[in-house]
Scaffold this active site. Sequence first.
Site, PDB file in Angstrom:
ATOM      1  CB  THR A   9      -0.891   0.020   1.238  1.00  0.00           C
ATOM      2  OG1 THR A   9      -1.758   1.136   1.118  1.00  0.00           O
ATOM      3  CG2 THR A   9      -0.063   0.200   2.492  1.00  0.00           C
ATOM      4  CB  THR A  69      -2.945  24.901  -7.880  1.00  0.00           C
ATOM      5  OG1 THR A  69      -4.171  24.198  -8.023  1.00  0.00           O
ATOM      6  CG2 THR A  69      -2.018  24.533  -8.993  1.00  0.00           C
ATOM      7  CG  ASN A 122      -7.994  13.800  -5.826  1.00  0.00           C
ATOM      8  OD1 ASN A 122      -6.833  13.795  -5.432  1.00  0.00           O
ATOM      9  ND2 ASN A 122      -8.913  12.973  -5.370  1.00  0.00           N
TER      10      ASN A 122
END
Lengths: 423, 423
Positions: free
Chosen positions: A210, A423, A418
């Site tokens: 993972t 930014t 997401n």
Amino acid sequence: MQGFEPLTVPSEKNGALDLGFVECEGGVCAAAGMAASGVSAGFRKNPNRRDLALVVADQACTCAATFTQNRFCAAPVQVSRERAKSGVARAVVLNSGNANAATGEAGLKTALESAEIVASALGCDPEQVLVASTGVIGLQLSTEHFLTGVPLAVHALAHEAEGAHNAALAVMTTDTHPKECAVQGQVGGRTIHVGGFVKGSGMIQPNMATMLAVLSTDAPLSAQAAHSMLLAAVRHSFNKVTVDSDTSTNDSCFLFATGAAGGEEICEGSQAYEAVAAAVRYVCDDLARNIAADGEGSTKLVTVDVLGAANDQDADTVARAIANSPLVKTAIFGHDANWGRVAAAAGKCGVPFDQQQVDIDLLGVPVCRGGLDVPMDEQDMLRRFQDDEVSIVINLGMGQAHTRIWTCDLTHDYVTINGDYRT
Amino acid sequence: MQGFEPLTVPSEKNGALDLGFVECEGGVCAAAGMAASGVSAGFRKNPNRRDLALVVADQACTCAATFTQNRFCAAPVQVSRERAKSGVARAVVLNSGNANAATGEAGLKTALESAEIVASALGCDPEQVLVASTGVIGLQLSTEHFLTGVPLAVHALAHEAEGAHNAALAVMTTDTHPKECAVQGQVGGRTIHVGGFVKGSGMIQPNMATMLAVLSTDAPLSAQAAHSMLLAAVRHSFNKVTVDSDTSTNDSCFLFATGAAGGEEICEGSQAYEAVAAAVRYVCDDLARNIAADGEGSTKLVTVDVLGAANDQDADTVARAIANSPLVKTAIFGHDANWGRVAAAAGKCGVPFDQQQVDIDLLGVPVCRGGLDVPMDEQDMLRRFQDDEVSIVINLGMGQAHTRIWTCDLTHDYVTINGDYRT
């Protein structure tokens, strides 16, 4: 209502609980001989967030590890993969906020330097220090924060639950909570512990491991035993989780075995091996479910069981097709018992079956038998959707193979998280 | 800025425009000898929405078709797939609102009856009537609406653009607008037309065909020629679109060739074949781009070009991994030039490459060279994100194979649309 019985999902035999293990506190520090800490070292802009985790065995000990199969693997993966081959390690240092992936020679140099900083603080061989990073891809990671953070982390090392908890906190990225698990039980007349923590919420479809997991046990495992039980556990736990079908560049899973519980070395084939392996599997399963339940933006843990597949590969392919289907995942978000999307997802992946043999249950209710609709009580389904867990079971009617995959729903919050992560 | 040149994407040679074709009006009725209509027949609750489309050739003519490879294929797919083998057809009837999928023997009976209703109204052999459905999976489709709707549709049949347009309207589900295209050009001294319409917005990763497309030409194609040019065009157009990686149960694509333009039969290997094939490809490309641009909830058409792959399969696998990555798709929605997600998506899919050889351009700007970050002007990137189209180009540096796939971004509206589609 035609009185169909729900499908029966095979349960694991000889699970850790059947063998007398019980859950306990302490996470990665539950095993004797393990210490951990998590501090704020400046990798993140927010000075209140821990971002450097250190996990240290009192002495160099048996260690096994598995890593991502992504071709764009990160610098720390390259370093740790090489070092883990020895089967011995003393510590692993992990940072969040920057993945040190797609960073070339400079990134490799930073990963090596971070291990040297830890080795010099602990007074051990740098080859015994493993490294892991998680965060943004493509940005250079500076050694500066290791220089300031590692001394703090060494100073904060604790054998108690708090140290383990702080380490689990420090590796979080978009995780909403730390994920820890530990069990204890008797093996060969001695009390042994298995525990660990994991981080992972997005870019999750592990392949061999993972995102980042550190496990430990005080059982005296041989290197070979640690390696094989880790691989087996990972294959059925972390590798069966998919949040968004995106395999990370940084997946790493480490298992330290300190041997502090005492007793003879445990090798493959023994009863003791089976018991410790069951405990490792239990901890991995718990952490894996936790990753899916805490998938980015998720409101539901979704369990997909595929039964009646011709072979394991077919079972896995169909389970992944269903678990990764945006249409299935958004239907669950919308509390819509739309089994047609489950059927379409199963049918699209190239696995042969006869649609007239397919049975599907949603939320424990038969909704499709022999490929045809079974009338359902919509109000009852809406009530069942109030649970935190959603079960999808499909029987392909082709054979005896089966598998389980964990995922979550696809929500507005996934898009929000997401859509503006970097930014 | 280190003055890197943007990557060069190979352009199609001998495209239809190079061969003198120009776009024209008329959609599926642009070809001489084709009539169409779209009416409201009651398949949908909203009486103002057209939901039954009929496309009819003046006489039985050459017809080729391709269908979904989903194992859960719908009843109309089973009927049409069998009938299309003859290479001859007169008409296709399409309904929206109900997919007639996962409906068993009863669904097959309904599909056959709907064809009989059309055949009897047109006075032709039922074997020459093809059928297609789109909408919810798992619900029985009643013949009642065909009994009332088909006479209306036959009455409304028109050879003009309006008939074609109404048919394109009637097959829409979550599409935000009808999708039509037609071209005309000279082949062997005669004017020929190729046109058609398509529907598709969600559950879109066609495998052998798109959701529903009806194409027509008045070129005198042999059955073999029609079949091979349709397959070639579909492979490079509809099969290169992915909205959400979910292959529909109902994908069907039909090409009628009336021969009404006159002249000798066109067979494979001739110059005329190449010209008509280019025109078919042009129409399919245009409609395929339109599907991606109108993907459920999309704000951007995304073009993914994979260059420098070792072979076609690798190019396709990498392109699909990028185009289906929820992380890539949400980053685009968020106007985030996050090339690390593109790299991670390429790396996860099992295709071998060396990350140090990988170059990536986003929006025409070099952002990664040799696997490393190229500093970008963030303000310039935000300006470029204002365009309706987003280009992703990746060069794997492994060989000469390349491919292009169309997709769209993943947005809040996708979640909204699919979170409450059925209920």
